[in-house]
Design a protein around this motif. Sequence first.
Motif, PDB file in Angstrom:
ATOM      1  N   CYS A   1       0.831  -1.203   0.000  1.00  0.00           N
ATOM      2  CA  CYS A   1       0.000   0.000   0.000  1.00  0.00           C
ATOM      3  C   CYS A   1       0.864   1.252   0.000  1.00  0.00           C
ATOM      4  O   CYS A   1       0.599   2.215  -0.731  1.00  0.00           O
ATOM      5  CB  CYS A   1      -0.914   0.006   1.222  1.00  0.00           C
ATOM      6  SG  CYS A   1      -2.272  -1.190   1.166  1.00  0.00           S
ATOM      7  N   MET A   2       1.918   1.245   0.808  1.00  0.00           N
ATOM      8  CA  MET A   2       2.792   2.400   0.958  1.00  0.00           C
ATOM      9  C   MET A   2       3.538   2.719  -0.333  1.00  0.00           C
ATOM     10  O   MET A   2       3.708   3.886  -0.709  1.00  0.00           O
ATOM     11  CB  MET A   2       3.798   2.121   2.090  1.00  0.00           C
ATOM     12  CG  MET A   2       4.606   3.315   2.549  1.00  0.00           C
ATOM     13  SD  MET A   2       5.909   2.839   3.736  1.00  0.00           S
ATOM     14  CE  MET A   2       4.990   1.890   4.947  1.00  0.00           C
ATOM     15  N   VAL A   3       3.981   1.690  -1.016  1.00  0.00           N
ATOM     16  CA  VAL A   3       4.846   1.869  -2.188  1.00  0.00           C
ATOM     17  C   VAL A   3       4.055   1.905  -3.492  1.00  0.00           C
ATOM     18  O   VAL A   3       4.371   2.691  -4.404  1.00  0.00           O
ATOM     19  CB  VAL A   3       5.908   0.749  -2.233  1.00  0.00           C
ATOM     20  CG1 VAL A   3       6.697   0.791  -3.523  1.00  0.00           C
ATOM     21  CG2 VAL A   3       6.844   0.867  -1.032  1.00  0.00           C
ATOM     22  N   GLN A   4       3.031   1.073  -3.599  1.00  0.00           N
ATOM     23  CA  GLN A   4       2.345   0.907  -4.875  1.00  0.00           C
ATOM     24  C   GLN A   4       0.858   1.236  -4.842  1.00  0.00           C
ATOM     25  O   GLN A   4       0.168   1.147  -5.858  1.00  0.00           O
ATOM     26  CB  GLN A   4       2.575  -0.526  -5.385  1.00  0.00           C
ATOM     27  CG  GLN A   4       4.032  -0.752  -5.742  1.00  0.00           C
ATOM     28  CD  GLN A   4       4.433  -2.197  -6.001  1.00  0.00           C
ATOM     29  OE1 GLN A   4       5.592  -2.525  -5.869  1.00  0.00           O
ATOM     30  NE2 GLN A   4       3.511  -3.053  -6.383  1.00  0.00           N
ATOM     31  N   GLY A   5       0.367   1.630  -3.661  1.00  0.00           N
ATOM     32  CA  GLY A   5      -1.042   1.967  -3.553  1.00  0.00           C
ATOM     33  C   GLY A   5      -1.374   3.310  -4.176  1.00  0.00           C
ATOM     34  O   GLY A   5      -0.499   4.145  -4.415  1.00  0.00           O
ATOM     35  N   LYS A   6      -2.652   3.525  -4.417  1.00  0.00           N
ATOM     36  CA  LYS A   6      -3.132   4.776  -5.007  1.00  0.00           C
ATOM     37  C   LYS A   6      -3.574   5.719  -3.901  1.00  0.00           C
ATOM     38  O   LYS A   6      -4.250   5.315  -2.944  1.00  0.00           O
ATOM     39  CB  LYS A   6      -4.302   4.489  -5.951  1.00  0.00           C
ATOM     40  CG  LYS A   6      -4.822   5.709  -6.674  1.00  0.00           C
ATOM     41  CD  LYS A   6      -5.951   5.340  -7.625  1.00  0.00           C
ATOM     42  CE  LYS A   6      -6.519   6.588  -8.323  1.00  0.00           C
ATOM     43  NZ  LYS A   6      -7.636   6.253  -9.241  1.00  0.00           N
ATOM     44  N   VAL A   7      -3.196   6.971  -4.004  1.00  0.00           N
ATOM     45  CA  VAL A   7      -3.528   7.974  -2.993  1.00  0.00           C
ATOM     46  C   VAL A   7      -5.044   8.035  -2.776  1.00  0.00           C
ATOM     47  O   VAL A   7      -5.829   8.065  -3.732  1.00  0.00           O
ATOM     48  CB  VAL A   7      -3.005   9.363  -3.407  1.00  0.00           C
ATOM     49  CG1 VAL A   7      -3.524  10.444  -2.455  1.00  0.00           C
ATOM     50  CG2 VAL A   7      -1.481   9.376  -3.426  1.00  0.00           C
ATOM     51  N   GLY A   8      -5.439   7.998  -1.495  1.00  0.00           N
ATOM     52  CA  GLY A   8      -6.842   8.132  -1.136  1.00  0.00           C
ATOM     53  C   GLY A   8      -7.639   6.853  -1.158  1.00  0.00           C
ATOM     54  O   GLY A   8      -8.831   6.856  -0.828  1.00  0.00           O
ATOM     55  N   GLU A   9      -7.000   5.733  -1.493  1.00  0.00           N
ATOM     56  CA  GLU A   9      -7.721   4.467  -1.611  1.00  0.00           C
ATOM     57  C   GLU A   9      -7.612   3.622  -0.346  1.00  0.00           C
ATOM     58  O   GLU A   9      -6.653   3.728   0.419  1.00  0.00           O
ATOM     59  CB  GLU A   9      -7.180   3.664  -2.795  1.00  0.00           C
ATOM     60  CG  GLU A   9      -7.453   4.295  -4.151  1.00  0.00           C
ATOM     61  CD  GLU A   9      -8.930   4.278  -4.503  1.00  0.00           C
ATOM     62  OE1 GLU A   9      -9.581   3.224  -4.378  1.00  0.00           O
ATOM     63  OE2 GLU A   9      -9.427   5.338  -4.917  1.00  0.00           O
TER      64      GLU A   9
END
Length: 358
Positions: free
Chosen positions: A271-279
């Motif tokens: 989530c930290m590295v490859q997640g989308k902002v706000g998701e």
Amino acid sequence: MPDQRLQSRLYQDDLSYYAALPIDWSRLNGKTIAISGATGMIGTFLIDVLMRRNAETDFQCDVIAIGRSAERIRARFPYADDGHFHAVQMDVSVPGACPDMPADIVVHLASTTHPRAYATEPVATITSNVIGLKNLLDYVCRSDAAHRGDGIDFVFASSVEVYGQNRGDTERFDERYCGYIDANTLRAGYPEAKRLGESLCQAYREQYGVRPVMPRIARTYGPTLHTDDSKALSQFMHRGLAGEDIILKSEGAQRYSYAYVGDTVSGLLYCMVQGKVGEAYNIADSGSDCRLRDLAALVAECCGVKVRFELPDEVEAKGYSKATLALMDGGKLAGLGWKAKYSIRQGIERTLRAMRGI
């Protein structure tokens, strides 16, 4: 956590495995990551993984470990002489609390997370997830991280409990599902605080430019669990390792998603590295779905004891979740490349062996 767990070969092997995950580590290289709840079950594992990455590769990541007790932080982590490790004593739920050191990424893990505490510390259950969250969102703003780059700068550890009770219209919760929570109860403090926390992250995103992600965590277990953890599975393992029968305080028909602590931490990193902002992302894998009575039987089998049924006491009953079917759909996170390493049986067996110091 007893030293034998830290020295366990299985635990050490896990740290090396998760420190070599196939993610874009360059997004964290040279960054300062502040982690609240540093001595909790998930925080300790995450910090150990980041420090192992530093030790085994050309990785330069500073870790700020935030906890209510500097003594407990020093006792837990063997990094006192490592320039990449910084201990900060702070109760995040005190209004205005803020570390002195700036951070590029803040991971908010500090939270009351077990039933007895929900009943005996209901105010702290809410404030750590609301006031504590606001303090740390203000902290990342003051660190200027909210005005630099385009990557995630805030990770709010949310929970499966935001979904509430299954309305009977789905088998698995995806990230859009919204179930029923009776807000006018003591037990509602935890899930409602997590729901409000996610909304607060979105508000800071809109108003101040913070770039949050909200991993929703399944019921997590592993060798870093605390001895005072009153969650059912934690108590199963403590009793089983002590050679005592497993006590099941219900019929055990509840069916939940579980996750080994290493897999939860790997989900946080994805989530930290490859997640989308706000998701929001569910950290869950169907290979760790289990009924509570089957979980009790599995621990009993591994420890050579039996399962007994008892009614919960009044305090315990107040802290228990009313949800009987809470399975999470992990497809969205899997779309980022995440997958769990351990099934429920593998994870339980590994946890029990590591807790024995194997």
